[in-house]
Write an enzyme that holds these catalytic residues in place. Structure first.
Site, PDB file in Angstrom:
ATOM      1  N   HIS A 273      28.514  43.397  51.835  1.00 65.25           N
ATOM      2  CA  HIS A 273      28.497  44.111  50.762  1.00 65.25           C
ATOM      3  C   HIS A 273      29.620  45.865  50.000  1.00 65.25           C
ATOM      4  O   HIS A 273      29.424  45.703  50.727  1.00 65.25           O
ATOM      5  CB  HIS A 273      27.441  44.630  49.763  1.00 65.25           C
ATOM      6  CG  HIS A 273      27.649  45.179  48.315  1.00 65.25           C
ATOM      7  ND1 HIS A 273      27.616  44.251  46.975  1.00 65.25           N
ATOM      8  CD2 HIS A 273      27.770  46.418  47.730  1.00 65.25           C
ATOM      9  CE1 HIS A 273      27.455  45.183  46.826  1.00 65.25           C
ATOM     10  NE2 HIS A 273      28.202  46.281  46.240  1.00 65.25           N
ATOM     11  N   CYS A 274      30.779  45.387  49.684  1.00 65.89           N
ATOM     12  CA  CYS A 274      31.761  46.379  49.885  1.00 65.89           C
ATOM     13  C   CYS A 274      31.920  47.080  48.758  1.00 65.89           C
ATOM     14  O   CYS A 274      32.290  46.422  47.196  1.00 65.89           O
ATOM     15  CB  CYS A 274      33.399  45.883  49.972  1.00 65.89           C
ATOM     16  SG  CYS A 274      34.499  46.703  49.813  1.00 65.89           S
TER      17      CYS A 274
END
Length: 422
Positions: A273-274
């Site tokens: 998850h960025c």
């Protein structure tokens, strides 16, 4: 006199640009931001009287304030504004202009700013909550650096129209790639073709704890499986028990898929998850994510070189960041030099991310798989954990890259039926 509740908006009554439905489903107006707020009145009243506050009073006031900060919008009424978007819009220009006053102040600001960002990242990562702070910081940094490039660097005459066009094209392509990256990471879809029926038992089953769910057990049965033989059902149950079923999304995850606790979804070939795009990176958007990184880094490096050539014309580009005499004699030069340093820090962090991504793709391993393998000590690592080889999916350098470049075109199969719930 008892206070009458507000009239709930009728379905056929359109909202004007300044109206909205609050969290109670009542019609409100952006001008009434502090009006008719019982939670705020009670908190202020207790503060003025010196009485202790209720345990949840501050959180309730924060919820009300968050709900009432709106921006007028022509379609669908006033839109809610996420408070995490606002700090970067204020802090970044203030800190950069402050850092341009003196090189010692610049050293303090440019050292403290990454530290504050990392601290906030660990705080939000620990809570597993979504925030638009990092996406807002990334977009505003890109826009503000481009704005200063046009207003401070280009008028000097050291940058031509062609060079300005290249920088502009790089910014536009970066934004287009970012928009494409945020569309869909490759969400695991539930199987809609198989018909299920739910049967509820209110007597405890022998292999279940009666205290769980109040003695009530929901059993999902598949219509297709009812027609099969008992041996076939038993074989399917044994096989389905080995599958990776997500209890949150109620889907069976294919191999390499994972559940993101921040987004609350299961993603095919979940990498990570960025926070900088406020989205997951998975099978459908991993290629565009890598393209976004490459475009941003190329644009940033080219822009930094143009700025340094303008403010430090007598120095080499590679050494101008470390030694640029007289740059703080003029505030405009100092501001451009400070922004070049800020852009270099951001570029260095994203360059490290790009290198990690390229290595993981070469070994056909996702960041999530590498982290789990290092934790369980089931992978070979080198260069202080920069290179991680699990040896599970790797089929050689060329085959790994060929699979990566074509995986976004693969269809998104629906999740298998949840027969293991029978």
């Amino acid at each position: 006199m008892k206070k009458q509740p507000k009239k709930v908006l009728e379905e056929d009554e359109p909202l004007c640009c300044c109206e909205y439905l609050n969290r109670h489903g009542q019609r409100s107006h952006v001008a009434a931001c502090c009006c008719d707020c019982e939670d705020l009145d009670d908190t202020c009243d207790r503060f003025l009287k010196g009485e202790p506050q209720k345990p949840d009073s501050l959180s309730r006031v924060a919820t009300v304030v968050t709900d009432r900060i709106r921006v007028p919008w022509f379609w669908g009424g006033a839109q809610k504004v996420d408070l995490s978007v606002i700090p970067p819009l204020i802090l970044l220009p203030v800190l950069l202009h402050l850092a341009a006053l003196h090189f010692l102040i610049g050293m303090v600001v440019l050292t403290a700013l990454p530290g504050l960002v990392l601290w906030y990242y660990f705080v939000t990562h620990k809570k597993k909550g979504q925030t638009l702070f990092f996406l807002s910081l990334a977009l505003f940094s890109l826009a503000y650096m481009y704005y200063l490039f046009i207003t401070e660097v280009f008028p000097r005459g050291d940058v031509g129209l062609t060079q300005l066009g290249v920088v502009t094209m790089g910014v536009v392509l970066t934004l287009v790639a970012l928009i494409h990256t945020k569309k869909d990471p490759g969400i695991v879809r539930p199987n809609q073709e198989v018909v299920h029926s739910a049967v509820t038992y209110y007597s405890p089953l022998p292999d279940r704890d009666p205290a769980v769910n109040g003695g009530r057990h929901d059993v999902v049965m598949t219509v297709v499986n009812r027609a099969g033989s008992s041996d076939q059902m038993e074989a399917e149950l044994k096989e389905s028990s080995k599958r990776n079923r997500c209890p949150v999304c109620r889907v069976v995850r294919p191999p390499r898929a994972g559940h993101c606790r921040i987004c609350g979804i299961c993603v095919l070939r979940l990498d990570h998850h960025c926070v900088w795009i406020n989205s997951c990176v998975g099978q459908a958007n991993h290629c565009s994510f890598l393209l976004t990184l490459v475009l941003f880094l190329l644009t940033s490096l080219y822009g930094i070189s143009l700025v340094l050539q303008s403010v430090c014309p007598r120095q080499n580009v590679l050494t101008a960041l470390l030694y640029c005499p007289g740059v703080y004699n003029e505030y405009s030069n100092a501001l451009c030099f400070t922004c070049a340093w800020y852009s270099s820090i951001v570029t260095g962090g994203l360059l490290h991310l790009l290198v990690v991504q390229l290595i993981n793709i070469s070994y056909n391993v996702t960041e999530r798989e590498a982290r789990v393998a290092l934790r369980d000590k089931t992978a070979r690592s080198a260069y202080w954990g920069l290179v991680v080889d699990t040896g599970v999916y790797s089929r050689g350098f060329r085959s790994n890259w060929a699979e990566f470049m074509t995986m976004a075109d693969k269809p998104n199969p629906p999740s298998p039926a949840l027969t293991d719930l029978v």
